[in-house]
Design a protein around this motif. Structure first.
Motif, PDB file in Angstrom:
ATOM      1  N   ILE A  19       0.863  -1.184   0.000  1.00  0.00           N
ATOM      2  CA  ILE A  19       0.000   0.000   0.000  1.00  0.00           C
ATOM      3  C   ILE A  19       0.896   1.230   0.000  1.00  0.00           C
ATOM      4  O   ILE A  19       1.657   1.436   0.946  1.00  0.00           O
ATOM      5  N   PRO A  20       0.852   2.044  -1.059  1.00  0.00           N
ATOM      6  CA  PRO A  20       1.710   3.229  -1.050  1.00  0.00           C
ATOM      7  C   PRO A  20       1.223   4.244  -0.011  1.00  0.00           C
ATOM      8  O   PRO A  20       0.082   4.154   0.440  1.00  0.00           O
ATOM      9  N   HIS A  21       2.087   5.159   0.376  1.00  0.00           N
ATOM     10  CA  HIS A  21       1.773   6.231   1.340  1.00  0.00           C
ATOM     11  C   HIS A  21       1.628   5.738   2.782  1.00  0.00           C
ATOM     12  O   HIS A  21       1.242   6.507   3.658  1.00  0.00           O
ATOM     13  N   VAL A  22       1.863   4.449   3.002  1.00  0.00           N
ATOM     14  CA  VAL A  22       1.718   3.902   4.354  1.00  0.00           C
ATOM     15  C   VAL A  22       2.941   3.034   4.654  1.00  0.00           C
ATOM     16  O   VAL A  22       3.322   2.198   3.844  1.00  0.00           O
ATOM     17  N   LYS A  57       1.854  -5.246   2.819  1.00  0.00           N
ATOM     18  CA  LYS A  57       1.345  -5.828   1.575  1.00  0.00           C
ATOM     19  C   LYS A  57      -0.153  -5.559   1.464  1.00  0.00           C
ATOM     20  O   LYS A  57      -0.861  -5.546   2.471  1.00  0.00           O
ATOM     21  N   ARG A  58      -0.621  -5.396   0.242  1.00  0.00           N
ATOM     22  CA  ARG A  58      -2.041  -5.117   0.018  1.00  0.00           C
ATOM     23  C   ARG A  58      -2.931  -6.269   0.483  1.00  0.00           C
ATOM     24  O   ARG A  58      -4.127  -6.073   0.698  1.00  0.00           O
ATOM     25  N   THR A  59      -2.362  -7.449   0.620  1.00  0.00           N
ATOM     26  CA  THR A  59      -3.130  -8.637   1.023  1.00  0.00           C
ATOM     27  C   THR A  59      -3.019  -8.919   2.526  1.00  0.00           C
ATOM     28  O   THR A  59      -3.535  -9.912   3.013  1.00  0.00           O
ATOM     29  N   GLU A  60      -2.350  -8.040   3.268  1.00  0.00           N
ATOM     30  CA  GLU A  60      -1.919  -8.331   4.628  1.00  0.00           C
ATOM     31  C   GLU A  60      -2.649  -7.458   5.650  1.00  0.00           C
ATOM     32  O   GLU A  60      -2.897  -6.283   5.393  1.00  0.00           O
ATOM     33  N   LYS A  61      -2.969  -8.030   6.819  1.00  0.00           N
ATOM     34  CA  LYS A  61      -3.452  -7.192   7.916  1.00  0.00           C
ATOM     35  C   LYS A  61      -2.277  -6.426   8.531  1.00  0.00           C
ATOM     36  O   LYS A  61      -1.150  -6.916   8.519  1.00  0.00           O
ATOM     37  N   LEU A  62      -2.559  -5.255   9.102  1.00  0.00           N
ATOM     38  CA  LEU A  62      -1.479  -4.436   9.665  1.00  0.00           C
ATOM     39  C   LEU A  62      -0.656  -5.202  10.694  1.00  0.00           C
ATOM     40  O   LEU A  62       0.568  -5.162  10.674  1.00  0.00           O
ATOM     41  N   ILE A 122       2.464   8.097   5.763  1.00  0.00           N
ATOM     42  CA  ILE A 122       2.171   8.055   7.195  1.00  0.00           C
ATOM     43  C   ILE A 122       2.681   6.709   7.708  1.00  0.00           C
ATOM     44  O   ILE A 122       2.774   5.741   6.959  1.00  0.00           O
ATOM     45  N   VAL A 124       2.494   3.640  10.710  1.00  0.00           N
ATOM     46  CA  VAL A 124       1.784   3.032  11.832  1.00  0.00           C
ATOM     47  C   VAL A 124       2.827   2.463  12.794  1.00  0.00           C
ATOM     48  O   VAL A 124       3.643   1.631  12.396  1.00  0.00           O
TER      49      VAL A 124
END
Lengths: 258, 258
Positions: A19-22, A57-62, A122, A124
């Motif tokens: 995920i870009p920007h994160v 990853k776009r498929t992944e939980k944080l 940003i 996390v």
């Protein structure tokens, strides 16, 4: 070992996978015998120390992305891992100021000003707690070095990572009153002095040993074993262990310990 | 009133003004006379209720974006406002499943599948606490309705917002032990029963009134005034006020209240 083709893919097409920007950053706290340490890395693109971090990853939980990151750096999984805060100050990271030639030397591929790695991000923040004596450190592909530092002797960190460490410590110390810790950091059977020392070190302050351990017992977290440890003449304190089900429940629902 | 030209700009070029892939959602809790409520909106693109939210300007700090959002919905600023968690489950929101024609009816402009509003988004959760009797509600341009709901009678929410509310309540209730609340929710001079009732309602549980108020006084947060309130024959409880400096300090540094 990561290949140049994999790096090229990460730089040029990473925004399709991540995920870009994160991003995420991890304050990994290590405890052992009344010492509290923090894991720091040296990033290839900057001179000083910073927290280890990565992308989601776009498929992944944080939380899975954070656990993957912590595992890659320390070799350890199943740690106590919590989000503490997300950081989004517009001036927090100035990757766009890093010279294109330096990027090229690091990556072996051109990073232009519109690359996803340069744009505003940003981050996390997660913190983890582990026993530093059980870890096997690995800097990762964008870092040159990785080391444990005493919490009272940290170098000045890059980016907004000094603020991140302050916030991580603050949140961790508040959450110690509401979630149990100790699994994987104490032996399976331990004395009340040992768990008391663990909490004092993590909180960075004195606790009345008698009130503190009474509270843990009253909350049903500790069970007294029919066994003592001999540590010297006339000194053989009782051993305790965690009540696993109660410990898990307290992790899920929270407690009030003070 | 927002014009169609402004909506077009938001849809087509919003990713230049706002950070794409990142949103925020606000759990705004309202207290008044022992009632706890939550503010919900009805989004134009979905049938049910959800938390109010929005985007973060590239020039804005996260907390400022959240404060702006809360102010726009309630008319109130300077609230107690805290991050509680960031949400990034890949399946959390399925905006890409919303029909293009519905989007067109809402926006008056075509939203294609590669639009920044459709792509995967993580959301930073903030909670705020206010006195709901002082608010003036305003749904905002993507919403049709905005209302206070009793915390014990919430409808089922859209997206991952049921989980957000659970996490917001959980974090708020833990943080009540570590940060003072009450400013803007109690009169300037109040009785110990009034602050006790506020905390009981927010925590959703009984507190021993004598121990609780002794602790607030011992922490230096409350000052006893030379004044009583007459509430009936032989009933005239003392009035108290917050010690402003100590209250601010406790907000910054945290306390241990239990």
């Amino acid at each position: 070992m990561i290949t140049q083709a994999e790096i090229d893919e990460f730089v040029l097409n990473g925004a399709r996978i991540y995920i870009p920007h994160v991003s995420l950053d991890c304050a990994i706290f290590g405890y052992h015998e009344q010492q509290l340490k923090l894991l720091l890395i040296k990033h290839k693109a900057v001179d000083g120390w910073c927290l280890p971090g990565g992308y989601i990853k776009r498929t992944e939980k944080l939380a899975d992305a954070a656990a993957r990151n912590v595992k890659e750096r320390t070799g350890v999984d199943g740690l106590f891992l919590q989000q503490f805060k997300t950081f989004g100050d517009p001036n927090r990271v100035k990757f766009e100021e890093i010279d294109e030639q330096l990027w090229y030397r690091i990556m072996g591929v051109k990073i232009t000003k519109d690359n996803w790695l340069i744009d505003q991000t940003i981050s996390v923040g997660f913190y983890a707690i582990t026993d530093f004596s059980r870890t096997v450190l690995e800097p990762g592909f964008l870092a040159v070095e990785c080391a444990w530092f005493d919490i009272d002797a940290l170098p000045k960190l890059e980016f907004d990572h000094d603020e991140m460490v302050r916030e991580a410590l603050h949140t961790m110390r508040i959450q110690l009153y509401h979630y149990p810790i100790g699994y994987n950091m104490l032996p399976g059977k331990f004395t009340l002095s040992e768990i008391h020392a663990l909490y004092q070190t993590m909180l960075g302050k004195k606790l009345d040993v008698s009130n503190f351990t009474k509270k843990l017992i009253a909350l049903g977290l500790l069970k007294k074993l029919d066994e003592k440890r001999s540590i010297g003449a006339h000194r053989s304190p009782h051993l305790y262990s965690f009540v696993k089900e109660r410990y898990e429940e307290a992790l899920n629902e929270g407690i009030v310990l003070s």
